[in-house]
Design an enzyme around this catalytic site. Structure first.
Site, mmCIF file in Angstrom:
data_model
loop_
_atom_site.group_PDB
_atom_site.id
_atom_site.type_symbol
_atom_site.label_atom_id
_atom_site.label_comp_id
_atom_site.label_asym_id
_atom_site.label_seq_id
_atom_site.Cartn_x
_atom_site.Cartn_y
_atom_site.Cartn_z
ATOM 1 N N HIS A 1 0.859 -1.189 0.000
ATOM 2 C CA HIS A 1 0.000 0.000 0.000
ATOM 3 C C HIS A 1 0.899 1.244 0.000
ATOM 4 O O HIS A 1 1.968 1.234 0.599
ATOM 5 C CB HIS A 1 -0.928 0.000 1.218
ATOM 6 C CG HIS A 1 -1.992 1.046 1.113
ATOM 7 N ND1 HIS A 1 -1.751 2.375 1.398
ATOM 8 C CD2 HIS A 1 -3.278 0.974 0.711
ATOM 9 C CE1 HIS A 1 -2.862 3.063 1.175
ATOM 10 N NE2 HIS A 1 -3.800 2.241 0.753
ATOM 11 N N GLU B 1 -3.904 2.129 -7.380
ATOM 12 C CA GLU B 1 -4.303 3.199 -6.458
ATOM 13 C C GLU B 1 -3.381 4.399 -6.653
ATOM 14 O O GLU B 1 -2.335 4.509 -5.989
ATOM 15 C CB GLU B 1 -4.169 2.721 -5.001
ATOM 16 C CG GLU B 1 -5.157 1.675 -4.592
ATOM 17 C CD GLU B 1 -5.450 1.757 -3.096
ATOM 18 O OE1 GLU B 1 -6.630 1.918 -2.751
ATOM 19 O OE2 GLU B 1 -4.529 1.691 -2.281
HETATM 20 P P1 13P Z 1 -9.788 6.155 0.130
HETATM 21 O O1 13P Z 1 -10.904 5.313 -0.418
HETATM 22 O O2 13P Z 1 -10.047 6.656 1.511
HETATM 23 O O3 13P Z 1 -9.369 7.211 -0.844
HETATM 24 O O4 13P Z 1 -8.518 5.170 0.291
HETATM 25 C C1 13P Z 1 -8.161 4.348 -0.743
HETATM 26 C C2 13P Z 1 -7.154 3.394 -0.242
HETATM 27 O O5 13P Z 1 -6.020 3.753 0.035
HETATM 28 C C3 13P Z 1 -7.577 1.995 -0.067
HETATM 29 O O6 13P Z 1 -6.483 1.161 0.128
#
Ligand code: 13P
Length: 249
Positions: free
Chosen positions: A93, A165
């Site tokens: 992450h 992401e």
């Molecule tokens: P948000 O949905 O709060 O933007 O976070 C995304 C995330 O990092 C999920 O791993």
């Protein structure tokens, strides 16, 4: 079409709150075709076993040690979470890459440890705003994929979900556009084809994460280039998360 809906609690809520959350979620998503996964903090996993075990909701952790066991004070191993019934683990992450300086080498080792212990991996990749603005996002994500999946066997990709992401979209309320998501999903598939095979590229599970919430989830989930979503803050509300998880496409 079946989608995978993953919730990442990050460092939020206390274990006792998770009991009610888990029971409510299991009830609310019963019967959905989608695969629903929650990743609460480690401390919640025994409650997950108690209240989600036997339900259709899978659960996992947000990190593991790259090591199997030994003198690694404060670390949590793949075996420990597996013993509590976890089937998934989020690896790489951007919070961990950024704040805890996790390198692609470490991430690669963690993925191998997770897979060796029979866990499914949610591998997070994605560029910062600076990289995006310098038009290097595609190269950056390609390199993350190459480095993070080095030495992984093609058949193990069945147990890997790639979560795109973009860092600039996380927690900002500014989700990537449909075009951004489709483009990066194509880049990821192409890279999997180059490193593995066309079949692997076709079969790889790709999800999008970054400001997915009640207002935009329908549009994002209807993008055919992705197989699901990874939801951060919006998964903390069990009613909202259940609603998003139940959606059919
Ligand atoms: P948000 O949905 O709060 O933007 O976070 C995304 C995330 O990092 C999920 O791993």
């Amino acid at each position: 079409m079946k989608k995978i809906i993953i919730g990442n609690f990050k460092m939020n809520t206390v274990p006792s709150e998770f009991k009610t959350y888990a029971m409510t979620l299991a009830t609310k998503v019963r019967g959905t075709k989608n695969e629903v996964v929650v990743c609460p903090p480690f401390t919640h996993l025994s409650f997950a076993k108690e209240f989600l075990g036997g339900s259709s909701v899978a659960y996992g952790a947000q990190n593991i040690s790259a090591e199997e066991n030994g003198a690694f004070t404060g670390e949590i191993s793949a075996k420990m979470i597996k013993d509590l019934g976890a089937t998934y683990v989020i690896i790489g992450h951007s919070d961990r890459r950024g704040m805890y300086k996790e390198s692609d080498k470490t991430i690669n080792k963690k993925i191998k440890t997770a897979l060796a212990n029979g866990l499914k991996v949610v591998l997070c990749v994605g560029e910062s705003l600076q990289i995006r603005e310098s038009k290097q996002a595609q190269n950056f994500v390609r390199k993350q994929i190459d480095d993070d999946l080095k030495g992984i066997y093609e058949n193990e990709l069945e147990s890997v979900v790639i979560a795109y992401e973009p860092i600039w979209a996380i927690g900002t309320g500014k989700n990537a556009t449909d075009k951004d998501i489709s483009k990066m999903s194509e880049v990821i598939r192409k890279e999997i084809e180059t490193q593995f095979s066309a079949k692997a590229a076709q079969n790889i599970t790709i999800v999008y994460g970054g400001s997915v919430g009640i207002k935009n989830y329908k549009k994002i989930l209807s993008n055919p280039s992705i197989d699901g979503v990874l939801i951060g803050s919006a998964c903390l509300d069990v009613d909202d998360f259940s609603l998003m998880a139940r959606e059919t496409y």
